[in-house]
Design an enzyme around this catalytic site. Structure first.
Site, PDB file in Angstrom:
ATOM      1  N   GLY A  59       0.826  -1.210   0.000  1.00  0.00           N
ATOM      2  CA  GLY A  59       0.000   0.000   0.000  1.00  0.00           C
ATOM      3  C   GLY A  59       0.849   1.243   0.000  1.00  0.00           C
ATOM      4  N   THR A 111       1.060   3.527   2.327  1.00  0.00           N
ATOM      5  CA  THR A 111       1.727   3.772   3.606  1.00  0.00           C
ATOM      6  C   THR A 111       2.973   2.893   3.701  1.00  0.00           C
ATOM      7  OG1 THR A 111      -0.532   3.998   4.455  1.00  0.00           O
ATOM      8  CG2 THR A 111       1.247   4.120   6.069  1.00  0.00           C
ATOM      9  N   ASP A 145       2.599  -3.330   8.132  1.00  0.00           N
ATOM     10  CA  ASP A 145       1.605  -3.185   7.059  1.00  0.00           C
ATOM     11  C   ASP A 145       0.615  -2.077   7.406  1.00  0.00           C
ATOM     12  OD1 ASP A 145       0.212  -3.595   4.743  1.00  0.00           O
ATOM     13  OD2 ASP A 145      -0.428  -5.640   5.201  1.00  0.00           O
ATOM     14  N   GLY A 146      -0.086  -1.596   6.406  1.00  0.00           N
ATOM     15  CA  GLY A 146      -1.128  -0.595   6.597  1.00  0.00           C
ATOM     16  C   GLY A 146      -2.471  -1.261   6.813  1.00  0.00           C
ATOM     17  N   GLU A 161      -0.874 -10.878   2.358  1.00  0.00           N
ATOM     18  CA  GLU A 161      -0.622 -10.073   3.569  1.00  0.00           C
ATOM     19  C   GLU A 161      -0.968 -10.883   4.814  1.00  0.00           C
ATOM     20  OE1 GLU A 161      -1.553  -5.591   1.823  1.00  0.00           O
ATOM     21  OE2 GLU A 161      -3.120  -6.680   2.854  1.00  0.00           O
ATOM     22  N   LYS A 183      -7.955   6.245   8.973  1.00  0.00           N
ATOM     23  CA  LYS A 183      -8.282   4.818   9.059  1.00  0.00           C
ATOM     24  C   LYS A 183      -8.957   4.452  10.399  1.00  0.00           C
ATOM     25  CE  LYS A 183      -6.115   4.347   5.168  1.00  0.00           C
ATOM     26  NZ  LYS A 183      -4.889   3.664   4.917  1.00  0.00           N
TER      27      LYS A 183
HETATM   28  C1  5RP Z   1      -3.546  -3.724   0.753  1.00  0.00           C
HETATM   29  C2  5RP Z   1      -3.934  -3.242   2.081  1.00  0.00           C
HETATM   30  C3  5RP Z   1      -3.375  -1.930   2.501  1.00  0.00           C
HETATM   31  O1  5RP Z   1      -2.658  -2.123   3.665  1.00  0.00           O
HETATM   32  C4  5RP Z   1      -4.497  -0.963   2.739  1.00  0.00           C
HETATM   33  O2  5RP Z   1      -5.294  -0.909   1.586  1.00  0.00           O
HETATM   34  C5  5RP Z   1      -3.975   0.420   3.091  1.00  0.00           C
HETATM   35  O3  5RP Z   1      -3.421   1.037   1.973  1.00  0.00           O
HETATM   36  P1  5RP Z   1      -2.784   2.498   2.021  1.00  0.00           P
HETATM   37  O4  5RP Z   1      -1.579   2.411   2.913  1.00  0.00           O
HETATM   38  O5  5RP Z   1      -2.434   2.771   0.590  1.00  0.00           O
HETATM   39  O6  5RP Z   1      -3.821   3.439   2.558  1.00  0.00           O
HETATM   40  O7  5RP Z   1      -4.667  -3.853   2.811  1.00  0.00           O
HETATM   41  O8  5RP Z   1      -4.175  -4.930   0.440  1.00  0.00           O
END
Ligand code: 5RP
Length: 406
Positions: free
Chosen positions: A33, A35, A85-86, A107, A125
């Site tokens: 993602g 982030t 992870d985001g 993930e 979020k």
């Molecule tokens: C990808 C995800 C990402 O972690 C989620 O969509 C957040 O994305 P971003 O950091 O672009 O807001 O679950 O499958």
């Protein structure tokens, strides 16, 4: 700070947290993602110190390669000490929705192998109740229509995400309108009825003109300031409270709509009690609710509880024990049963001998893990600290091998 600045800030905070892992030679798990892209950018200057990273998508693999970080196959590592992870939504209990970037399956696999999950997310979020963001489900193409029908039967509206094929060659269904609730049976550990149960109950009560009464004796103020009523966004007709609302002094209360309360007001129903409105108890309740259980206190309580539950889960996974830990809000427990308990029939098959052995073994090492009995659960209070959680987990790590051999 705008959203991009927040993403960079959380990425740098995660980098700081991850630095000791690099020096210990750890393989990092990396999500997907925008982030995470910021996190990979923050990692780049430290590439030479990083033993390797397991990416959760082709997109992340490309970013890692660009940053000069060695890619490692998940099958070639025995452990992933840290996964960053985001998320698309995260609630106060640190439960989250993922998959907006269509990388959810890999993930979740890398996260499952990892010991510690570091979620990096900007303010947008953060939600009180999950579900505004449609829940992404990865489906093999052949099963798309069938799975969509099954999701509809559960009350969700599955929408096929256009023009998206995942790294695994699958498609994504984004499920809208699902009630993601965690109602709890607290005299069966921490048991959550099936999703949709509470909304279904509300609908039945409305249909048959029955009153819906929530027994919030245990959930009240412990899973949210407004208890299950707030947490699940289901409005009961009558709510019954006790325990935590008195801050240690004996107190019970009930509340209802003005129409129902009029039954008492008009003396059609008499409500009296020896301890009703005891001034000392009510003063304690006022301080508890207004000064002790503040939004900051809730954040700390929920984070400590998540740390305890996750810590249990990591040790259980590491030792391959046939049990699991779960929790909601400030409460949690360990269930000595391999499969998730859904109802009373499941719960009665719990390994009571193992529960008792766990309780005694922890007690012998100086930790009261929760009240005795498999029906109970622990509650994190404002008195608990990170150090308490660490001691609790250290002791569980010590006794767990003994339990495994039962
Ligand atoms: C990808 C995800 C990402 O972690 C989620 O969509 C957040 O994305 P971003 O950091 O672009 O807001 O679950 O499958």
């Amino acid at each position: 700070m705008n959203q991009d600045e927040q993403k960079r800030a959380v990425a740098h905070a995660a980098l700081k947290f991850a630095l000791p892992y690099f020096d210990a030679g750890a393989i990092l798990g990396i999500g997907t993602g925008s982030t995470v892209d910021q996190f990979v950018a923050a990692l780049a200057p430290h590439a030479a110190r990083i033993a390797g990273a397991v990416p959760s998508s082709e997109r992340t693999a490309r970013a890692l390669t660009g940053a000069g970080i060695r890619i490692v196959d998940l099958n070639d590592v025995a452990a992933v000490p840290i996964y960053v992870d985001g998320c698309d939504e995260i609630d106060g209990c640190l439960c989250m929705i993922k998959g907006g970037g269509a990388a959810l399956t890999q993930e979740k696999i890398v996260a499952a192998v990892a010991t510690t999950f570091v979620c990096i997310a900007d303010e947008s979020k953060r939600v009180d109740v999950l579900g505004r963001f449609p829940l992404p489900v990865e489906v093999i193409p052949l099963a798309r229509a069938y799975v969509a029908r099954e999701l509809a039967a559960l009350g969700g509206r599955a929408v096929w995400r256009p023009n998206v094929v995942t790294d695994n060659g699958n498609v994504i269904l984004d499920v809208h309108g699902l009630h993601i609730v965690e109602p709890i049976m607290l005299n069966m550990g921490v048991t959550e009825p099936a999703a949709g149960f509470l909304p279904g109950l509300r609908a039945l009560c409305d249909e048959f003109n029955a009153l819906l009464v929530f027994d919030e004796v245990k959930t009240g103020v412990k899973i949210a300031p407004g208890g299950a009523t707030e947490h699940y966004k289901i409005r009961p007709d009558i709510v019954v409270l006790a325990k935590a609302i008195g801050g240690g002094l004996p107190l019970a209360a009930f509340g209802a709509s003005a129409e129902i309360m009029e039954e008492i007001n008009s003396f059609r129903v008499i409500h009296v009690g020896t301890y009703a409105s005891n001034p000392i108890t009510l003063a304690a309740a006022e301080v508890t609710l207004k000064e002790i259980l503040t939004p900051d206190a809730y954040r700390t309580l929920f984070a400590l509880n998540r740390k305890l539950v996750d810590g249990y889960a990591a040790i259980i996974r590491e030792l391959g024990m046939p049990c699991y830990a779960n929790g909601v809000g400030s409460m949690g427990t360990i269930n000595f049963k391999k499969d998730v308990i859904r109802d009373y029939r499941d719960w009665v098959t719990l390994d009571r001998r193992a529960t008792q052995a766990w309780y005694l073994a922890m007690l012998n090492e100086g930790v009261i893990p929760q009240p005795p009995g498999p029906d109970e659960q622990w509650t994190i209070t404002v008195q608990h600290t990170e150090a308490d959680i660490e001691t609790h987990l250290k002791v569980f790590r010590k006794v767990a091998p003994l339990l495994k051999s039962l």
